[in-house]
Design an enzyme around this catalytic site. Structure first.
Site, PDB file in Angstrom:
ATOM      1  N   ARG A  91      13.733-108.561  54.333  1.00 58.69           N
ATOM      2  CA  ARG A  91      13.393-109.845  54.955  1.00 58.69           C
ATOM      3  C   ARG A  91      12.391-109.636  56.093  1.00 58.69           C
ATOM      4  NH1 ARG A  91      19.273-111.499  56.095  1.00 58.69           N
ATOM      5  NH2 ARG A  91      18.442-113.140  57.397  1.00 58.69           N
TER       6      ARG A  91
ATOM      7  N   ARG B 269      24.728-105.375  64.747  1.00 57.52           N
ATOM      8  CA  ARG B 269      25.880-105.637  65.609  1.00 57.52           C
ATOM      9  C   ARG B 269      26.544-106.953  65.197  1.00 57.52           C
ATOM     10  NH1 ARG B 269      24.050-106.879  70.751  1.00 57.52           N
ATOM     11  NH2 ARG B 269      22.710-105.055  70.566  1.00 57.52           N
TER      12      ARG B 269
END
Ligand code: ADP
Length: 206
Positions: A150, A126
């Site tokens: 990550r 988002r």
């Protein structure tokens, strides 16, 4: 006050770090920011880190340890600091322990922002969409594919630090899924009223 903020990418470490900086008059030491600055400046460290960062891997321990060791020597870090994004591996944590011990310094706490991974992915996606809509520049590693890498690096290499610091009696776990003011309040309740500078750690006092 000397603190560590621990949590996966997107957990809200930067937001909480900024508030703690203002509250305690300490500096925020973000290895991510320092490495991005090195990449931008094209230093040897930057050249080494650029590709690793872009693909969501971890920069070698000796490189980041050296950067942090130099940074905490700076006068502005004397009053205290909040480490954001360091340590990220157990060897980095061990190196930090040695650095602090050599200077007779103690940590006041390690704040773990605990978050749900699925909700986190949605939150970051988002954020990326909102930044794009506003026409803001995205970081090279701000895309869903790299984000998954990550998160994997966090799960595999950084999350062992939760036990590492729990064993030392330094861990403060807060719910990072709560609204920002609630996360802030939970951190404030958990932090010691008096910093541990020049004093023994909580565990040693027991
Ligand atoms: P995040 O959004 O995950 O908090 P950061 O800005 O802290 O990201 O770090 C971005 C990238 O910089 C990491 O994915 C990694 O490649 C590198 N990096 C930052 N800190 C470290 C560290 N302590 N050890 C190894 N690599 C690091």
């Amino acid at each position: 006050m000397r603190l560590i903020l621990l949590g996966p990418p997107g957990a809200g470490k930067g937001t909480q770090a900024q508030r703690l900086v203002a509250k305690y008059g300490i500096v925020q030491l973000s290895t991510g920011d320092m490495l991005r600055a090195a990449v931008k400046a094209g230093t040897p460290v930057g050249r080494q880190a650029q590709e690793i960062m872009a693909r969501g891997g971890l920069v070698p321990d000796d490189v980041v340890v050296e950067i942090v060791a130099q940074r905490i020597e700076q006068p502005d870090a004397r009053k205290g600091f909040i480490l954001d994004g360091f340590p990220r591996t157990v060897p980095q944590a061990a190196a930090l322990d040695r650095m602090l011990a050599e200077r007779n310094l103690a940590l006041d706490g390690v704040i773990e922002l605990r978050v749900d991974e699925d909700a986190l992915i949605k939150r970051i996606e988002r954020r990326i969409e909102e930044m794009k809509a506003r026409g803001e520049a995205l970081r090279e590693d701000d895309n869903p594919e790299v984000l998954h890498r990550r998160l994997k690096a966090y799960r595999e290499q950084t999350s062992p630090l939760i036990d590492y610091y729990r064993d030392k009696g330094a861990l403060i776990t807060v719910n990072g899924m709560a609204p920002i003011p609630e996360v802030a309040a939970a951190i404030d309740r958990a932090l010691p009223a008096e910093p541990a500078i020049g004093k023994k750690s909580r565990r040693e006092r027991r």
